[in-house]
Every structure is written in C-alpha cells, then in structure tokens.
Design a protein around this motif. Structure first.
Motif, PDB file in Angstrom:
ATOM      1  N   ASN A  79     -26.097  15.167   1.054  1.00 54.28           N
ATOM      2  CA  ASN A  79     -27.198  15.518   1.942  1.00 54.28           C
ATOM      3  C   ASN A  79     -26.994  16.953   2.391  1.00 54.28           C
ATOM      4  N   VAL A  80     -27.988  17.479   3.096  1.00 54.82           N
ATOM      5  CA  VAL A  80     -27.932  18.885   3.486  1.00 54.82           C
ATOM      6  C   VAL A  80     -28.728  19.100   4.766  1.00 54.82           C
ATOM      7  N   PHE A  81     -28.240  20.033   5.589  1.00 48.95           N
ATOM      8  CA  PHE A  81     -29.006  20.511   6.736  1.00 48.95           C
ATOM      9  C   PHE A  81     -28.839  22.015   6.808  1.00 48.95           C
ATOM     10  N   VAL A  82     -29.646  22.654   7.630  1.00 52.69           N
ATOM     11  CA  VAL A  82     -29.531  24.098   7.821  1.00 52.69           C
ATOM     12  C   VAL A  82     -29.335  24.382   9.304  1.00 52.69           C
ATOM     13  N   ALA A  83     -28.700  25.516   9.587  1.00 51.44           N
ATOM     14  CA  ALA A  83     -28.465  25.907  10.978  1.00 51.44           C
ATOM     15  C   ALA A  83     -28.326  27.417  11.062  1.00 51.44           C
TER      16      ALA A  83
END
Length: 212
Positions: free
Chosen positions: A190-194
C-alpha cells in the motif's frame, strides 16, 4: 455427479480469483499513476495491505496523511498462509531529499524480516520504525509499505538501525533486496503520501539530524 460442496468450492475459488485480480489491477493502476512503477518496482503487489495508524487512520491507496498522523508505528494486517510461512516487511520513501532530486532514494523507514505468519511483533526488526520526515518545501513524498513472502526463514545481513539512527538507511534498493533474497514479486502493499508539518523537526531531533 457434482455435489453442492463441489459447487461451493468452485464458486469460492472464482471469487478468490476475482478479488486477487481486482486488487492487483487496482494496485497496478495506483502505482503507475504515482510512478512507483517504475521508480521502485517493476510490478505491483498482488494484494492490498491493510495499514492503520493511531486513531484508526488508514494509510490506503495514496491518501495524503501528515507526519503528525504517522509518527507512531502502524498496525499492519494480512492473511498469512500459516505461522510456518515467513514474511518480510519494508517501508521506504523514494523521494529523499525530494521527488525532483531523489539523491538518497530509497530511505528505509521500517524493515522487519522473518515474520512468522502475520505476527510482526515476533519478527526480526532490522530498522526500527521512523515516521515521515519530509523537509519543508519539498512537496509530497511517497511512502510505500511492501510485504514479501520469504521462501523460508532466512539469514539477513543488512545492518540494524534504531529509531535514533539515520545514517545507513539511505540508498536502499527494493529491487536489489528482492533479488538478493529471492523474494519474487511483492505479495502485498500500500502507499500514502505526506509533506512537511510542524512535527518534522521532532523527527530530525530524534535522529540527530540538523534542520537546514
């Protein structure tokens, strides 16, 4: 003559295939859109990995989170084949110091290997968890969490780093790691951005890195 049980098994198998195909297709589209393919991987994982931070915050499908929200180690869940199957979990940021200038790609935020089944707490922690530390004015950083199914319990020779150590976490290459230990395609991910928020200076202070 086919029994009701046989029909149920066939239907279950078809449903499983559809779920796998759907998740893999969704992850492929997501990772191509975010250019994780080809920056980090050649192929998307088969399954979505469930990643949940404190307060029930889900790190899912490229959502934007803040360094404050991801400061503590998340809960990661998956359906393991068995407790005799071993997994490796890696979380990396390929955008260090920025996506436009990724000189230290990839930076390892977390690395746990020889996880029996889905029991992360019983795995071997090679890099303790460190949350997002995106510098000010460097835009959104991609944070990728990948799970690999190991062929067996392995001997890993990567150096260990506590959550107060920065040097040695940079220039980790997921592709080389996969090849070195014969891990094959990522099993789940999975992936998220910040991007920067006011918690980042505390991350740098924790690791003894000057804010420039």
């Amino acid at each position: 003559m086919a029994t009701a049980f046989t029909y149920i098994c066939i239907i279950y198998f078809i449903c499983e295939v559809v779920v796998v195909y759907t998740e893999h297709s969704e992850l492929t589209k997501l990772m191509r859109n975010l250019e994780i393919i080809p920056d980090v991987l050649d192929e998307a994982p088969m399954y979505l990995l469930k990643v949940t931070y404190s307060g029930g915050i889900s790190a899912d499908r490229g959502v934007e989170l803040t360094p404050t929200q991801v400061k503590d180690q998340p809960n990661v869940e998956w359906e393991a084949d068995s407790d005799d199957t071993y997994y490796a979990l890696v979380m990396i940021n390929p955008d260090i110091p920025s996506r436009e200038n990724p000189a230290w790609r990839e930076w390892t935020h977390w690395l746990v290997v020889n996880i029996p089944g889905n029991q992360i707490e019983n795995g071997d922690v090679l890099r303790e968890y460190v949350g997002s530390g995106a510098r000010k004015d460097t835009g959104l950083h991609r944070y990728i969490i990948l799970l690999f199914k190991q062929p067996e319990k392995l001997e890993f020779d990567e150096k260990r780093h506590s959550n107060t150590e920065s040097v040695g976490r940079e220039n980790f290459y997921t592709r080389k790691f996969m090849e070195k230990y014969n891990l094959g395609t990522a099993w789940a991910g999975n992936v998220f951005v910040a991007q920067y928020d006011d918690y980042v200076p505390l991350v740098y202070k924790q690791m003894g890195i000057p804010m420039k």
